[in-house]
Write a protein that holds these residues in place. Sequence first.
Motif, PDB file in Angstrom:
ATOM      1  N   PRO A 114      54.236  21.522  43.943  1.00 50.60           N
ATOM      2  CA  PRO A 114      53.389  21.546  42.752  1.00 50.60           C
ATOM      3  C   PRO A 114      52.315  20.459  42.719  1.00 50.60           C
ATOM      4  N   SER A 115      52.224  19.600  43.751  1.00 55.42           N
ATOM      5  CA  SER A 115      51.351  18.412  43.696  1.00 55.42           C
ATOM      6  C   SER A 115      49.911  18.783  43.364  1.00 55.42           C
ATOM      7  N   ASP A 116      49.344  19.720  44.104  1.00 50.87           N
ATOM      8  CA  ASP A 116      47.947  20.097  43.882  1.00 50.87           C
ATOM      9  C   ASP A 116      47.747  20.652  42.477  1.00 50.87           C
ATOM     10  N   TYR A 117      48.718  21.397  41.986  1.00 51.65           N
ATOM     11  CA  TYR A 117      48.587  22.038  40.685  1.00 51.65           C
ATOM     12  C   TYR A 117      48.786  21.033  39.552  1.00 51.65           C
ATOM     13  N   GLN A 118      49.550  19.963  39.801  1.00 52.06           N
ATOM     14  CA  GLN A 118      49.678  18.891  38.815  1.00 52.06           C
ATOM     15  C   GLN A 118      48.369  18.128  38.679  1.00 52.06           C
ATOM     16  N   VAL A 119      47.696  17.888  39.816  1.00 52.93           N
ATOM     17  CA  VAL A 119      46.395  17.216  39.784  1.00 52.93           C
ATOM     18  C   VAL A 119      45.376  18.063  39.039  1.00 52.93           C
ATOM     19  N   ARG A 120      45.385  19.350  39.300  1.00 54.28           N
ATOM     20  CA  ARG A 120      44.446  20.252  38.616  1.00 54.28           C
ATOM     21  C   ARG A 120      44.737  20.303  37.126  1.00 54.28           C
ATOM     22  N   LEU A 121      46.004  20.194  36.766  1.00 54.22           N
ATOM     23  CA  LEU A 121      46.363  20.182  35.352  1.00 54.22           C
ATOM     24  C   LEU A 121      45.811  18.933  34.675  1.00 54.22           C
ATOM     25  N   LYS A 122      45.971  17.780  35.303  1.00 53.55           N
ATOM     26  CA  LYS A 122      45.444  16.546  34.730  1.00 53.55           C
ATOM     27  C   LYS A 122      43.927  16.598  34.619  1.00 53.55           C
ATOM     28  N   VAL A 209      26.110  22.877  18.863  1.00 49.72           N
ATOM     29  CA  VAL A 209      27.513  22.930  18.424  1.00 49.72           C
ATOM     30  C   VAL A 209      28.215  24.135  19.041  1.00 49.72           C
ATOM     31  N   ARG A 210      27.543  25.290  19.008  1.00 48.71           N
ATOM     32  CA  ARG A 210      28.154  26.486  19.590  1.00 48.71           C
ATOM     33  C   ARG A 210      28.389  26.307  21.087  1.00 48.71           C
ATOM     34  N   GLU A 211      27.410  25.717  21.778  1.00 43.97           N
ATOM     35  CA  GLU A 211      27.579  25.471  23.204  1.00 43.97           C
ATOM     36  C   GLU A 211      28.754  24.539  23.460  1.00 43.97           C
ATOM     37  N   SER A 212      28.881  23.523  22.627  1.00 41.65           N
ATOM     38  CA  SER A 212      29.988  22.587  22.801  1.00 41.65           C
ATOM     39  C   SER A 212      31.322  23.257  22.485  1.00 41.65           C
ATOM     40  N   GLU A 213      31.319  24.113  21.465  1.00 41.15           N
ATOM     41  CA  GLU A 213      32.548  24.838  21.141  1.00 41.15           C
ATOM     42  C   GLU A 213      32.943  25.770  22.278  1.00 41.15           C
ATOM     43  N   GLU A 214      31.950  26.437  22.886  1.00 39.01           N
ATOM     44  CA  GLU A 214      32.243  27.289  24.036  1.00 39.01           C
ATOM     45  C   GLU A 214      32.747  26.456  25.209  1.00 39.01           C
ATOM     46  N   ALA A 215      32.171  25.258  25.355  1.00 36.36           N
ATOM     47  CA  ALA A 215      32.633  24.370  26.423  1.00 36.36           C
ATOM     48  C   ALA A 215      34.083  23.963  26.186  1.00 36.36           C
ATOM     49  N   VAL A 216      34.442  23.748  24.928  1.00 37.08           N
ATOM     50  CA  VAL A 216      35.832  23.413  24.603  1.00 37.08           C
ATOM     51  C   VAL A 216      36.744  24.597  24.929  1.00 37.08           C
ATOM     52  N   LYS A 217      36.308  25.810  24.549  1.00 36.83           N
ATOM     53  CA  LYS A 217      37.112  26.991  24.843  1.00 36.83           C
ATOM     54  C   LYS A 217      37.296  27.173  26.346  1.00 36.83           C
ATOM     55  N   SER A 218      36.210  26.949  27.080  1.00 38.58           N
ATOM     56  CA  SER A 218      36.297  27.061  28.538  1.00 38.58           C
ATOM     57  C   SER A 218      37.259  26.019  29.105  1.00 38.58           C
ATOM     58  N   ALA A 219      37.189  24.820  28.581  1.00 37.08           N
ATOM     59  CA  ALA A 219      38.098  23.765  29.043  1.00 37.08           C
ATOM     60  C   ALA A 219      39.537  24.094  28.676  1.00 37.08           C
ATOM     61  N   GLU A 220      39.725  24.682  27.482  1.00 38.50           N
ATOM     62  CA  GLU A 220      41.074  25.082  27.082  1.00 38.50           C
ATOM     63  C   GLU A 220      41.606  26.179  28.000  1.00 38.50           C
ATOM     64  N   ALA A 221      40.726  27.132  28.364  1.00 42.61           N
ATOM     65  CA  ALA A 221      41.139  28.196  29.274  1.00 42.61           C
ATOM     66  C   ALA A 221      41.493  27.633  30.647  1.00 42.61           C
ATOM     67  N   GLN A 222      40.679  26.668  31.112  1.00 49.50           N
ATOM     68  CA  GLN A 222      40.982  26.045  32.402  1.00 49.50           C
ATOM     69  C   GLN A 222      42.307  25.292  32.349  1.00 49.50           C
ATOM     70  N   LEU A 223      42.559  24.632  31.214  1.00 54.22           N
ATOM     71  CA  LEU A 223      43.829  23.938  31.058  1.00 54.22           C
ATOM     72  C   LEU A 223      44.978  24.932  31.035  1.00 54.22           C
ATOM     73  N   SER A 224      44.789  26.029  30.296  1.00 58.35           N
ATOM     74  CA  SER A 224      45.831  27.049  30.238  1.00 58.35           C
ATOM     75  C   SER A 224      46.101  27.634  31.619  1.00 58.35           C
ATOM     76  N   GLN A 225      45.022  27.895  32.381  1.00 63.77           N
ATOM     77  CA  GLN A 225      45.188  28.431  33.732  1.00 63.77           C
ATOM     78  C   GLN A 225      45.897  27.425  34.626  1.00 63.77           C
ATOM     79  N   ALA A 226      45.548  26.151  34.461  1.00 61.24           N
ATOM     80  CA  ALA A 226      46.203  25.112  35.257  1.00 61.24           C
ATOM     81  C   ALA A 226      47.692  25.033  34.923  1.00 61.24           C
ATOM     82  N   GLU A 227      48.022  25.160  33.637  1.00 60.46           N
ATOM     83  CA  GLU A 227      49.436  25.143  33.232  1.00 60.46           C
ATOM     84  C   GLU A 227      50.171  26.359  33.788  1.00 60.46           C
ATOM     85  N   ILE A 228      49.495  27.521  33.729  1.00 56.72           N
ATOM     86  CA  ILE A 228      50.114  28.737  34.267  1.00 56.72           C
ATOM     87  C   ILE A 228      50.337  28.606  35.764  1.00 56.72           C
TER      88      ILE A 228
END
Length: 449
Positions: A114-122, A209-228
């Motif tokens: 899991p090492s690589d995937y832990q780094v990606r999660l962080k 603001v909308r761009e930043s909110e979309e950036a947050v959503k994208s980051a949340e999706a990346q975090l979710s994908q990293a957790e998965i």
Amino acid sequence: MSNDEVKRYLTIAKLFSFFIAILILLLGIISFVFFSSLRKPPAQAEQEEIPIPVNVIQAQPEDVPIILNGFGEVRTLATVPISSEVSGRVIRIHPRLEAGEVIPAGEVLFEIDPSDYQVRLKSAQAGLEQSRQTLKRIQEQFASDKERLKTLERTKDLAYSEFQRVKQLFEREKVGTQSNVEQTERAYNQALDAYNLLVQSVELYPLKVRESEEAVKSAEAQLSQAEINLSRTQVKVPFNARIKTVNLEAGQYVNPGAVVMTLSDDSILEISVPLDAKQATQWLPFQKDNINIDSAWFPPLEPKECEILWTEDKENHKWKGLLNRIERYDEKTRTVYTVIRIEKENIFSITDDKIPLVQGMFCQVKIPGKVLSGVYRLPDTAVSFEGIVYTAENNRLKSVQVERLYIQGDEVIVSGLKAGTVVITTRLINPIENSLLEVQKLGDKEAVS
């Protein structure tokens, strides 16, 4: 002697010979008749008719449930190929990861480094935090600039008023100088430019603001994908599974989609039984009230209980299953494949040994079909292939034409008899109609009265 005398002599001689021959023939006939009358005729032997010994039954009409017999191989309802969803090197496998082992649901089959995937999660966590801070900063700046806009608007208005006052004093009353007018005008222009710039900036803030909110959503999706992806480094058993095949070792590098093992769910089993299409459509218990007119397929089947026998030992191993559905129709062999389902509670045999039904067992299945009313069940020895039944009537053989409806084991179900008809069960080969019978009850030696 003259010629006339010779001719007359020959004529007399011929007539004499003819009369002598007639006399001899008559004497022979008279002698035959005489001696024949003296001979006594031989005594005629009396011929006794030999009865045919037969066994019989008294046929009575009854309601007979049709039993369809078929054979099929036991299979599991679910056979699942297992593959990794992420790539990496296998660092741990289940200690009982061998074909034939049964592993409970939820246990880890194997684990990928899991090492690589832990780094990606962080990294994804940091990216999400950064996006949230950016959004927060833009929202705070938006609120601040809206307040500043009010101040700049007031400054602009004051600068404009001052510019008009100085200009009017200079033009009307010659108070002040042209330099003062220009100076107040510059001050007004500067205030106007600052105000306009801030207006434009404030108008862009909703987009930021909308761009930043979309950036947050994208980051949340990346975090979710990293957790998965991190969770996918551990491959767990989805159900109580039997290992059917396995091709995996510790240290092996695996790629997504590459099948490394196969699991079977033995909690629900099925047997696909091929039946003759004509018999299946004629005798299977279809649900006539549940026909889907939008689908050109067989109606659902009534869930009747079926008996399952292991062909290796039919007497000692029996199970129960339910008629489930028609699986397919084979146009080449004209057969209908009927599925029998065995639920978890019926996996073990109903006999004392409690042997489980196992994938791959070849079994005989007895499927209850429709019920024939008012028919006669006769031994197969009592019915010819042409549908002739021999009966006993006043100890004489009578043949009756019947309709063969169904062959069930060593019995033939027929129609066309009368209740109480005495049917001969002994197999007879071309017997003579009205032959004398020695009628006996089936199973004893007493004559039927």
